[in-house]
Design an enzyme around this catalytic site. Sequence first.
Site, PDB file in Angstrom:
ATOM      1  N   ASP A 284       0.839  -1.128   0.221  1.00 25.67           N
ATOM      2  CA  ASP A 284      -0.011  -0.065  -0.094  1.00 25.67           C
ATOM      3  C   ASP A 284       0.990   1.272  -0.193  1.00 25.67           C
ATOM      4  O   ASP A 284       2.296   1.154   0.317  1.00 25.67           O
ATOM      5  CB  ASP A 284      -0.810  -0.133   1.306  1.00 25.67           C
ATOM      6  CG  ASP A 284      -1.978   1.138   1.352  1.00 25.67           C
ATOM      7  OD1 ASP A 284      -2.278   1.672   0.135  1.00 25.67           O
ATOM      8  OD2 ASP A 284      -2.254   1.770   2.201  1.00 25.67           O
ATOM      9  N   SER A 285       0.298   2.305  -0.420  1.00 25.75           N
ATOM     10  CA  SER A 285       0.985   3.565  -0.080  1.00 25.75           C
ATOM     11  C   SER A 285       1.491   4.016   1.254  1.00 25.75           C
ATOM     12  O   SER A 285       2.348   4.593   1.345  1.00 25.75           O
ATOM     13  CB  SER A 285       0.170   4.795  -0.611  1.00 25.75           C
ATOM     14  OG  SER A 285      -0.877   4.840   0.104  1.00 25.75           O
TER      15      SER A 285
ATOM     16  N   CYS B 262      -4.710  -1.215  -2.180  1.00 25.28           N
ATOM     17  CA  CYS B 262      -4.642   0.307  -2.325  1.00 25.28           C
ATOM     18  C   CYS B 262      -5.667   0.592  -3.368  1.00 25.28           C
ATOM     19  O   CYS B 262      -5.240   0.075  -4.527  1.00 25.28           O
ATOM     20  CB  CYS B 262      -3.202   0.709  -2.586  1.00 25.28           C
ATOM     21  SG  CYS B 262      -3.089   2.533  -2.915  1.00 25.28           S
TER      22      CYS B 262
ATOM     23  N   GLU C  69      -1.584   8.488   8.422  1.00 25.20           N
ATOM     24  CA  GLU C  69      -0.193   8.133   8.280  1.00 25.20           C
ATOM     25  C   GLU C  69       0.694   8.499   9.645  1.00 25.20           C
ATOM     26  O   GLU C  69       1.543   7.798  10.006  1.00 25.20           O
ATOM     27  CB  GLU C  69       0.574   8.833   7.195  1.00 25.20           C
ATOM     28  CG  GLU C  69       0.483   8.058   5.725  1.00 25.20           C
ATOM     29  CD  GLU C  69       0.534   6.374   5.832  1.00 25.20           C
ATOM     30  OE1 GLU C  69       1.901   6.358   5.900  1.00 25.20           O
ATOM     31  OE2 GLU C  69      -0.188   5.644   5.344  1.00 25.20           O
TER      32      GLU C  69
ATOM     33  N   CYS D  27     -11.010   3.627   0.138  1.00 23.92           N
ATOM     34  CA  CYS D  27      -9.737   3.998   0.760  1.00 23.92           C
ATOM     35  C   CYS D  27      -9.348   3.206   1.637  1.00 23.92           C
ATOM     36  O   CYS D  27     -10.040   3.070   2.787  1.00 23.92           O
ATOM     37  CB  CYS D  27      -9.342   5.360   0.688  1.00 23.92           C
ATOM     38  SG  CYS D  27      -7.599   5.510   1.295  1.00 23.92           S
TER      39      CYS D  27
ATOM     40  N   HIS E 158      -7.073   3.054   3.963  1.00 27.24           N
ATOM     41  CA  HIS E 158      -6.994   3.989   5.008  1.00 27.24           C
ATOM     42  C   HIS E 158      -8.159   4.164   5.923  1.00 27.24           C
ATOM     43  O   HIS E 158      -8.034   4.372   7.076  1.00 27.24           O
ATOM     44  CB  HIS E 158      -6.194   5.429   4.822  1.00 27.24           C
ATOM     45  CG  HIS E 158      -4.782   5.226   4.568  1.00 27.24           C
ATOM     46  ND1 HIS E 158      -4.273   4.677   3.353  1.00 27.24           N
ATOM     47  CD2 HIS E 158      -3.579   5.453   5.250  1.00 27.24           C
ATOM     48  CE1 HIS E 158      -3.059   4.826   3.395  1.00 27.24           C
ATOM     49  NE2 HIS E 158      -2.549   5.314   4.605  1.00 27.24           N
TER      50      HIS E 158
HETATM   51  N1  DGL Z   1      -4.698   3.547   1.005  1.00 28.77           N
HETATM   52  C1  DGL Z   1      -4.763   3.926  -0.319  1.00 28.77           C
HETATM   53  C2  DGL Z   1      -6.116   3.679  -1.101  1.00 28.77           C
HETATM   54  O1  DGL Z   1      -6.789   2.720  -0.586  1.00 28.77           O
HETATM   55  C3  DGL Z   1      -4.007   5.220  -0.760  1.00 28.77           C
HETATM   56  C4  DGL Z   1      -4.379   6.402  -0.261  1.00 28.77           C
HETATM   57  C5  DGL Z   1      -3.175   7.472  -0.959  1.00 28.77           C
HETATM   58  O2  DGL Z   1      -1.920   7.045  -0.787  1.00 28.77           O
HETATM   59  O3  DGL Z   1      -3.835   8.205  -1.395  1.00 28.77           O
HETATM   60  O4  DGL Z   1      -6.732   4.378  -2.024  1.00 28.77           O
END
Ligand code: DGL
Length: 266
Positions: A10-11, A73, A152, A184, A186
């Site tokens: 993931d990012s 992600c 984060e 997302c 996150h």
């Molecule tokens: N966790 C990510 C997602 O599902 C990316 C969030 C990001 O880096 O913008 O989109």
Amino acid sequence: MNNQPIGILDSGVGGLTIWNEIVSQLPNESTIYIADSLNCPYGNKDTDQVYNLAKRMMEFLLSKEVKLIVVACNSITVTCIDELRKDFPNTPIVGTVPVVKTAAKISRNKRIGILSTTRTAASTYQKDLIKKHAKDCEVFVHGTDELVPLIEEGKVTGVEIEKILREVMEKFKKEQIDTLALGCSHFPFLEKEIEKILGNDVLLLDSGGAIARQVKRVLEQNNSLAENSTKPHYKFFTTGELVPFKKIVKVIGKDKMTQNVDRISL
Ligand code: DGL
């Protein structure tokens, strides 16, 4: 049978919400997780940047001999999952997208919301998904890139988070949605805060459970589930600072696993 680990990328820390589901549904499987926290967020980057960064994480995981990769992600999935599958044809790749189909099915008033990053919200990938699975619904999509950097840092509650959430949830309230899909990885960290604002009448859906089931299906098809007798091991890598990463590992209640976190550069 195959005791090689599953790779998850993931990012940043968001994919840990999916990791959590994978290890609970597949308790014999070992995992290697990579978070590109140094370059997070991906939601506001352009297509080439996202693709190149994702490719580096894929190469890192393959150097660790993983048997399957979960692109945990949405921003990467909607941007370049097809290209990644072409680049790495020998490795099964499972992506993530909001559970639009489930949301459309369970919504009583047929008004559903999707909360994503701006990149995912604007993508044709997500629009196609909506067209296909939510034909009979009105769908309201809102994208924000303000929440991911805070998560984060390990912030999943507090005034900053609440202010941003209130603004976007106000839009969903006006649109009278009764089901909200999180687009997302996150955002499941914010479920309690979102519930506080939207109340119990709006059902929240994240895609972690569905992704884990898909991982299981693919491993079964390839006959590569880990043996029952194996003791799984979990390893985490981040390109960013260790302290905030460990803080979020604690949020998911895995304090002991903070010993398994290392910083790397790709
Ligand atoms: N966790 C990510 C997602 O599902 C990316 C969030 C990001 O880096 O913008 O989109």
